[in-house]
Design a protein around this motif. Structure first.
Motif, PDB file in Angstrom:
ATOM      1  N   PHE A  67       0.839  -1.199   0.000  1.00 29.73           N
ATOM      2  CA  PHE A  67       0.000   0.000   0.000  1.00 29.73           C
ATOM      3  C   PHE A  67       0.873   1.246   0.000  1.00 29.73           C
ATOM      4  O   PHE A  67       1.952   1.255   0.588  1.00 29.73           O
ATOM      5  N   LEU A  68       0.359   2.294  -0.626  1.00 26.73           N
ATOM      6  CA  LEU A  68       0.989   3.605  -0.595  1.00 26.73           C
ATOM      7  C   LEU A  68      -0.034   4.584  -0.042  1.00 26.73           C
ATOM      8  O   LEU A  68      -1.166   4.642  -0.514  1.00 26.73           O
ATOM      9  N   ILE A  69       0.378   5.329   0.972  1.00 31.01           N
ATOM     10  CA  ILE A  69      -0.432   6.419   1.488  1.00 31.01           C
ATOM     11  C   ILE A  69       0.306   7.701   1.127  1.00 31.01           C
ATOM     12  O   ILE A  69       1.488   7.854   1.444  1.00 31.01           O
ATOM     13  N   ASP A  70      -0.378   8.607   0.433  1.00 30.25           N
ATOM     14  CA  ASP A  70       0.239   9.892   0.112  1.00 30.25           C
ATOM     15  C   ASP A  70      -0.728  11.020   0.465  1.00 30.25           C
ATOM     16  O   ASP A  70      -1.865  10.779   0.841  1.00 30.25           O
ATOM     17  N   GLY A  71      -0.250  12.227   0.393  1.00 34.78           N
ATOM     18  CA  GLY A  71      -1.061  13.368   0.773  1.00 34.78           C
ATOM     19  C   GLY A  71      -1.008  13.671   2.265  1.00 34.78           C
ATOM     20  O   GLY A  71      -1.777  14.478   2.776  1.00 34.78           O
ATOM     21  N   ALA A 114       9.534  12.864   3.739  1.00 34.94           N
ATOM     22  CA  ALA A 114       9.479  14.315   3.546  1.00 34.94           C
ATOM     23  C   ALA A 114       8.460  14.723   2.485  1.00 34.94           C
ATOM     24  O   ALA A 114       8.016  15.871   2.446  1.00 34.94           O
ATOM     25  N   ASN A 115       8.062  13.773   1.624  1.00 41.54           N
ATOM     26  CA  ASN A 115       7.049  14.046   0.599  1.00 41.54           C
ATOM     27  C   ASN A 115       5.636  13.734   1.084  1.00 41.54           C
ATOM     28  O   ASN A 115       4.682  13.828   0.306  1.00 41.54           O
ATOM     29  N   GLY A 116       5.497  13.281   2.336  1.00 42.66           N
ATOM     30  CA  GLY A 116       4.179  12.934   2.865  1.00 42.66           C
ATOM     31  C   GLY A 116       3.686  11.583   2.388  1.00 42.66           C
ATOM     32  O   GLY A 116       2.487  11.340   2.320  1.00 42.66           O
ATOM     33  N   GLU A 117       4.621  10.686   2.076  1.00 38.95           N
ATOM     34  CA  GLU A 117       4.262   9.346   1.598  1.00 38.95           C
ATOM     35  C   GLU A 117       4.747   8.281   2.569  1.00 38.95           C
ATOM     36  O   GLU A 117       5.824   8.412   3.154  1.00 38.95           O
ATOM     37  N   ALA A 118       3.951   7.238   2.709  1.00 40.43           N
ATOM     38  CA  ALA A 118       4.326   6.081   3.532  1.00 40.43           C
ATOM     39  C   ALA A 118       3.942   4.819   2.777  1.00 40.43           C
ATOM     40  O   ALA A 118       2.871   4.752   2.166  1.00 40.43           O
TER      41      ALA A 118
END
Length: 151
Positions: A67-71, A114-118
Motif C-alpha cells: 500500500f501507498l499512502i500519500d497526501g 518528507a514528501n508525505g508518503e508512507a
C-alpha cells in the motif's frame, strides 16, 4: 498434484485527507500441493521472500500486499491495524479440504517521508490441514481481511 490459485481481498480504511492506493494485493500465487501428510506452510513475508515446506511446489510466486499512502504532512505517523474474521480460506468451488490463513507480518507503525508518503507491506502464511487428504479443489481460494490506517 493440485494447482491452487489465491486471490485475497482486502478492505482498507482511513481518513479522507490522504490517498490510499493498493499497489499490490496479497496473493499466494499459484501453487501445487503435493503432500498433506502433516501440516505444511507457505509464507510470503512483507519483503516478498517466500519460504515453504516440501508440501508445496510454487508455480507462480506469492506476493505481499503493498500500500501507498500519500497526501500526508511530512513525518506524519501512521498506525496500522489488521484483522480478519475467518481463518479458513473459502474455495470458489466446493472442496472437501480447506486451507488456514494467517496474517503474520506488517509494521505496526510507519512515518511518512518528507514528501508525505508512507509505504506499508503485509505478509501472510497459508497452512494445510495435515490430515493426509489431497482433496483440494483446483480452484481459487479467498479470504477477506481489513487494514485500518490511523493518522
Amino acid at each position: 498434484m493440485r494447482f491452487l490459485t489465491f486471490l485475497i481481498g482486502c478492505v482498507y480504511s482511513g481518513c479522507t485527507q490522504a490517498n490510499i492506493t493498493e499497489l499490490q494485493s496479497l496473493n499466494f500465487g499459484t501453487i501445487a500441493l503435493v503432500d498433506n501428510s502433516s501440516v505444511g506452510d507457505i509464507i510470503v513475508d512483507k519483503f516478498g521472500n517466500v519460504t515453504s515446506t516440501s508440501h508445496f511446489r510454487v508455480v507462480i510466486p506469492p506476493q505481499p500486499a503493498h500500500f501507498l499512502i500519500d497526501g500526508l504532512a511530512p513525518n506524519t505517523g501512521v498506525s496500522i491495524a489488521i484483522s480478519h474474521s475467518a481463518t479458513q480460506m473459502s474455495p470458489l468451488t466446493s472442496s472437501p479440504e480447506t486451507l488456514t490463513f494467517s496474517l503474520i507480518e506488517s509494521a505496526e507503525y510507519v512515518v511518512a517521508d518528507a514528501n508525505g508518503e508512507a509505504e506499508i507491506k503485509i505478509g501472510a502464511k497459508l497452512s494445510t490441514s495435515g490430515n493426509g487428504s489431497l482433496n483440494f479443489a483446483q480452484t481459487d481460494y479467498r479470504i477477506n481481511y481489513q487494514v485500518t490506517f490511523l493518522y
